[in-house]
Design a protein around this motif. Structure first.
Motif, PDB file in Angstrom:
ATOM      1  N   PRO A 181      28.597  40.342  33.746  1.00 16.13           N
ATOM      2  CA  PRO A 181      29.818  39.987  34.456  1.00 16.13           C
ATOM      3  C   PRO A 181      29.529  39.766  35.939  1.00 16.13           C
ATOM      4  N   SER A 182      30.240  38.807  36.480  1.00 18.62           N
ATOM      5  CA  SER A 182      29.977  38.416  37.862  1.00 18.62           C
ATOM      6  C   SER A 182      31.203  38.735  38.714  1.00 18.62           C
ATOM      7  N   LYS A 183      31.058  38.463  39.998  1.00 15.31           N
ATOM      8  CA  LYS A 183      32.137  38.745  40.948  1.00 15.31           C
ATOM      9  C   LYS A 183      33.478  38.163  40.473  1.00 15.31           C
ATOM     10  N   VAL A 184      34.488  39.006  40.507  1.00 17.26           N
ATOM     11  CA  VAL A 184      35.863  38.567  40.237  1.00 17.26           C
ATOM     12  C   VAL A 184      36.550  38.462  41.596  1.00 17.26           C
ATOM     13  N   ARG A 185      37.244  37.353  41.865  1.00 21.88           N
ATOM     14  CA  ARG A 185      37.898  37.217  43.173  1.00 21.88           C
ATOM     15  C   ARG A 185      38.988  38.274  43.339  1.00 21.88           C
ATOM     16  N   PRO A 186      38.961  39.002  44.460  1.00 16.13           N
ATOM     17  CA  PRO A 186      40.008  40.012  44.693  1.00 16.13           C
ATOM     18  C   PRO A 186      41.413  39.409  44.614  1.00 16.13           C
ATOM     19  N   LYS A 187      41.560  38.172  45.063  1.00 15.71           N
ATOM     20  CA  LYS A 187      42.880  37.528  45.016  1.00 15.71           C
ATOM     21  C   LYS A 187      43.362  37.374  43.562  1.00 15.71           C
ATOM     22  N   ALA A 188      42.435  37.094  42.657  1.00 18.51           N
ATOM     23  CA  ALA A 188      42.803  36.956  41.244  1.00 18.51           C
ATOM     24  C   ALA A 188      43.297  38.294  40.693  1.00 18.51           C
ATOM     25  N   VAL A 189      42.657  39.372  41.139  1.00 19.42           N
ATOM     26  CA  VAL A 189      43.085  40.703  40.690  1.00 19.42           C
ATOM     27  C   VAL A 189      44.462  41.029  41.264  1.00 19.42           C
ATOM     28  N   GLU A 190      44.691  40.619  42.520  1.00 22.69           N
ATOM     29  CA  GLU A 190      46.034  40.791  43.115  1.00 22.69           C
ATOM     30  C   GLU A 190      47.079  40.031  42.318  1.00 22.69           C
TER      31      GLU A 190
ATOM     32  N   LEU B 247      46.907  39.241  39.236  1.00 19.20           N
ATOM     33  CA  LEU B 247      47.086  39.931  37.956  1.00 19.20           C
ATOM     34  C   LEU B 247      48.017  41.130  38.125  1.00 19.20           C
ATOM     35  N   ASN B 248      47.837  41.814  39.239  1.00 19.25           N
ATOM     36  CA  ASN B 248      48.680  42.988  39.498  1.00 19.25           C
ATOM     37  C   ASN B 248      50.156  42.593  39.570  1.00 19.25           C
ATOM     38  N   LYS B 249      50.395  41.390  40.092  1.00 18.47           N
ATOM     39  CA  LYS B 249      51.786  40.925  40.223  1.00 18.47           C
ATOM     40  C   LYS B 249      52.461  40.717  38.866  1.00 18.47           C
ATOM     41  N   VAL B 250      51.663  40.453  37.841  1.00 19.86           N
ATOM     42  CA  VAL B 250      52.278  40.226  36.521  1.00 19.86           C
ATOM     43  C   VAL B 250      52.017  41.420  35.592  1.00 19.86           C
ATOM     44  N   SER B 251      51.778  42.569  36.220  1.00 17.76           N
ATOM     45  CA  SER B 251      51.388  43.736  35.414  1.00 17.76           C
ATOM     46  C   SER B 251      52.495  44.182  34.462  1.00 17.76           C
ATOM     47  N   ARG B 252      53.733  43.831  34.762  1.00 19.30           N
ATOM     48  CA  ARG B 252      54.818  44.253  33.869  1.00 19.30           C
ATOM     49  C   ARG B 252      55.448  43.105  33.091  1.00 19.30           C
TER      50      ARG B 252
ATOM     51  N   LEU C   7      42.231  36.445  29.934  1.00 19.74           N
ATOM     52  CA  LEU C   7      42.868  35.119  29.937  1.00 19.74           C
ATOM     53  C   LEU C   7      43.485  34.819  31.297  1.00 19.74           C
ATOM     54  N   PHE C   8      44.167  35.808  31.862  1.00 19.72           N
ATOM     55  CA  PHE C   8      44.852  35.591  33.133  1.00 19.72           C
ATOM     56  C   PHE C   8      43.854  35.268  34.243  1.00 19.72           C
ATOM     57  N   LEU C   9      42.797  36.080  34.329  1.00 20.05           N
ATOM     58  CA  LEU C   9      41.797  35.875  35.392  1.00 20.05           C
ATOM     59  C   LEU C   9      41.078  34.539  35.217  1.00 20.05           C
ATOM     60  N   LEU C  10      40.822  34.166  33.981  1.00 22.53           N
ATOM     61  CA  LEU C  10      40.187  32.867  33.712  1.00 22.53           C
ATOM     62  C   LEU C  10      41.073  31.731  34.212  1.00 22.53           C
ATOM     63  N   ASN C  11      42.364  31.804  33.862  1.00 22.80           N
ATOM     64  CA  ASN C  11      43.270  30.741  34.292  1.00 22.80           C
ATOM     65  C   ASN C  11      43.392  30.698  35.809  1.00 22.80           C
ATOM     66  N   ASP C  12      43.436  31.866  36.427  1.00 22.96           N
ATOM     67  CA  ASP C  12      43.526  31.945  37.883  1.00 22.96           C
ATOM     68  C   ASP C  12      42.332  31.220  38.521  1.00 22.96           C
ATOM     69  N   GLN C  13      41.160  31.440  37.939  1.00 24.75           N
ATOM     70  CA  GLN C  13      39.944  30.830  38.480  1.00 24.75           C
ATOM     71  C   GLN C  13      39.937  29.308  38.263  1.00 24.75           C
TER      72      GLN C  13
END
Ligand SMILES: *Cc1c(COP(=O)(O)O)cnc(C)c1O
Length: 373
Positions: free
Chosen positions: A24-33, A35-40, A254-260
Motif C-alpha cells: 500500500p502506498s501513500k493515501v492523500r490526507p484530503k481523501a481521508v478527510e 471519507l470522514n465527511k461521509v462516515s455516516r 471504493l471511496f478513496l479510489l474514486n476520490d483519487q
C-alpha cells in the motif's frame, strides 16, 4: 562514526509526508478527510443501494475517461486484488496456451500459476534477469499474451504493444502502472490493477479495463467451463454492469479510489499524473547518478520505471541500514523488494507523492549516508 540507531535527521530536511512505499502506498490526507465527511452516510451502508452504487458508477466512468477507453471497452471489478486475475485467467481468459514475459516477482507468479494448472497446456515463458525485460515472440499456438507494464519488484517498465498479426488476447498486469503511466488502449484487451498503488486507496479490490475481444473470450469460456464463482469474470462483468460486485466490497476502498480518480481528472488526467511521476522518478535517478555511492539498478533508461525507482548502493553503504534509519525518522518503506536480495532501496514515485518530497528524501538519504560513513 555515528551509532546508526541514533542518526537524527534535522526536521527541516524531512519530507512533508514520509510514505514512499510501493503498495500500500501513500493515501492523500484530503481523501481521508473526504471519507470522514461521509462516515455516516456512505460507510456502513448497503452496497446494493444508490449511495455506494453511484460511487462504483463514478469509478467506472472516471476510469474510462482517465484511460481514454474506446466506448466499447468496459471497466469490470471485483474482490481479491490483482492477484485474483491470475487465478481467474486459467478459467476465463486462457483458452489453451499463454505466453508470459517473466522478469520479476509478479510476472513470474502469474506464469507459475498457469504452469501448474492441469487443464491448460504448458505456457511459453520468456524470462530475463531482474533489471531488464524480455520481448514477446509472435507464436501461432498462443491465445493470450501476459505482459506487465511495471514490474514493481524490480522497477522495470515495458511498452505495451500488441504483437503483430495476432488475434490472441493481450493482458496487462498494470497494478502499479495504471494511473501513473500512459497506455494506448488499442494495444491491450485486459488492463488490470489494484487500487493501493497509483490510485492511493487500499487493497483488496481488482479492476480491469476490458476490450470487446476480452469480453467475448470471458463469455465464451465461462459458458463452457466450470468456474468457481469468485473467479468467474462473467459474474464480475454482470455485476459491474450494475455498478456492483459479486460479493461485499470494502466501501472505504471504493471511496478513496474514486476520490483519487476525480483528483487526477481535475488536475489534467492521465498525462498530468504520468508527468508528475516522471518528474519524481527523474529526481531520484538523476540524484543516484550524481552520487558515488548510488546508481540506478535498471541500466536501460527506456526500461527505468517512472513509478517505482530502484537504486543500488555500493558495498560501503548498507541500503538496509539506511532504510532502517530513515524509518526511525518517520520515512517509511524505502526497503528493496524482500526477495530481490540486492543492496538497494526502492522508492515509489506514484502520482500521489509530491515531487518536492522526493527531493527532500534524497537530501535525507545524503544526510544519513554522510552520518554513517
Ligand atoms: C502489487 C502488485 C500485484 C499484487 O496486487 P494485489 O492487490 O496484492 O493482488 C500484482 N502485480 C503487480 C505488478 C503488483 O505491483
Amino acid at each position: 562514526m555515528n551509532n546508526k540507531n541514533e542518526v537524527e535527521i534535522p526536521t527541516e530536511l524531512l519530507p512533508k509526508d514520509g510514505r514512499f512505499g510501493s503498495g500500500p502506498s501513500k493515501v492523500r490526507p484530503k481523501a481521508v478527510e473526504d471519507l470522514n465527511k461521509v462516515s455516516r452516510s456512505f460507510l456502513g451502508t448497503s452496497h446494493r443501494r444508490p449511495g455506494v452504487k453511484d460511487v462504483v458508477g463514478q469509478i467506472r466512468s472516471g476510469l474510462g475517461q482517465l484511460l481514454n477507453l474506446p466506448n466499447d471497452y468496459e471497466i469490470i471489478l471485483g474482490n481479491g486484488g490483482a492477484s485474483l486475475i491470475w487465478d481467474a485467467a486459467v478459467f476465463d481468459l486462457i483458452e489453451s496456451k499463454s505466453q508470459h514475459l517473466s522478469f520479476g516477482e509478479f510476472s513470474s507468479k502469474f506464469a507459475k500459476i498457469v504452469k501448474d494448472c492441469p487443464h491448460l497446456k504448458d505456457p511459453q515463458i520468456i524470462a530475463s534477469d531482474p533489471g531488464s525485460h524480455p520481448q514477446a515472440v509472435v507464436a501461432d499456438d498462443v491465445d493470450l499474451y501476459a505482459f506487465t507494464q511495471n514490474e514493481t519488484s524490480t522497477g522495470v517498465c515495458m511498452q505495451i504493444q500488441r504483437p503483430e498479426a495476432t488475434d490472441a488476447l493481450v493482458t496487462v498486469d498494470a497494478t502499479s502502472a495504471a494511473g501513473g503511466m500512459m497506455v494506448d488502449p488499442s494495444q491491450f484487451d485486459l488492463y488490470y490493477f489494484s487500487p493501493q498503488k497509483c490510485f492511493g486507496s487500499d487493497g483488496g479490490l481488482w479492476l480491469g479495463a476490458a476490450s470487446p475481444r476480452a469480453i467475448n473470450r470471458i463469455e465464451e469460456l465461462s459458458s463452457k467451463r466450470w468456474v468457481p464463482p469468485m473467479l468467474d469474470l462473467k459474474m464480475a462483468l454482470d455485476n459491474s454492469r450494475l455498478n456492483q460486485t459479486y460479493n461485499t466490497p470494502a466501501l472505504a476502498t471504493l471511496f478513496l479510489l474514486n476520490d483519487q480518480i476525480q483528483w487526477m481528472l481535475k488536475n489534467g488526467g492521465l498525462s498530468w499524473a504520468a508527468k508528475r511521476s516522471q518528474k519524481s522518478s527523474n529526481i531520484i535517478y538523476d540524484w543516484a547518478e550524481s552520487q558515488n555511492f548510488a546508481s540506478p539498478f535498471v541500466q536501460d533508461k527506456d526500461k527505468r520505471s517512472p513509478v517505482v525507482a530502484t537504486i543500488d548502493f555500493n558495498d560501503e553503504i548498507s541500503a538496509s541500514d539506511v532504510s532502517k534509519i530513515l524509518r526511525a525518522n518517520g520515512i517509511l518503506d524505502t526497503e528493496s523488494y524482500r526477495k530481490l536480495g540486492r543492496n538497494q532501496i526502492r522508492i515509489a514515485t506514484f502520482p500521489t507523492t509530491d515531487p518536492e518530497d522526493i527531493e527532500a528524501l534524497t537530501a535525507c538519504i545524503d544526510y544519513v549516508v554522510s552520518a554513517i560513513s
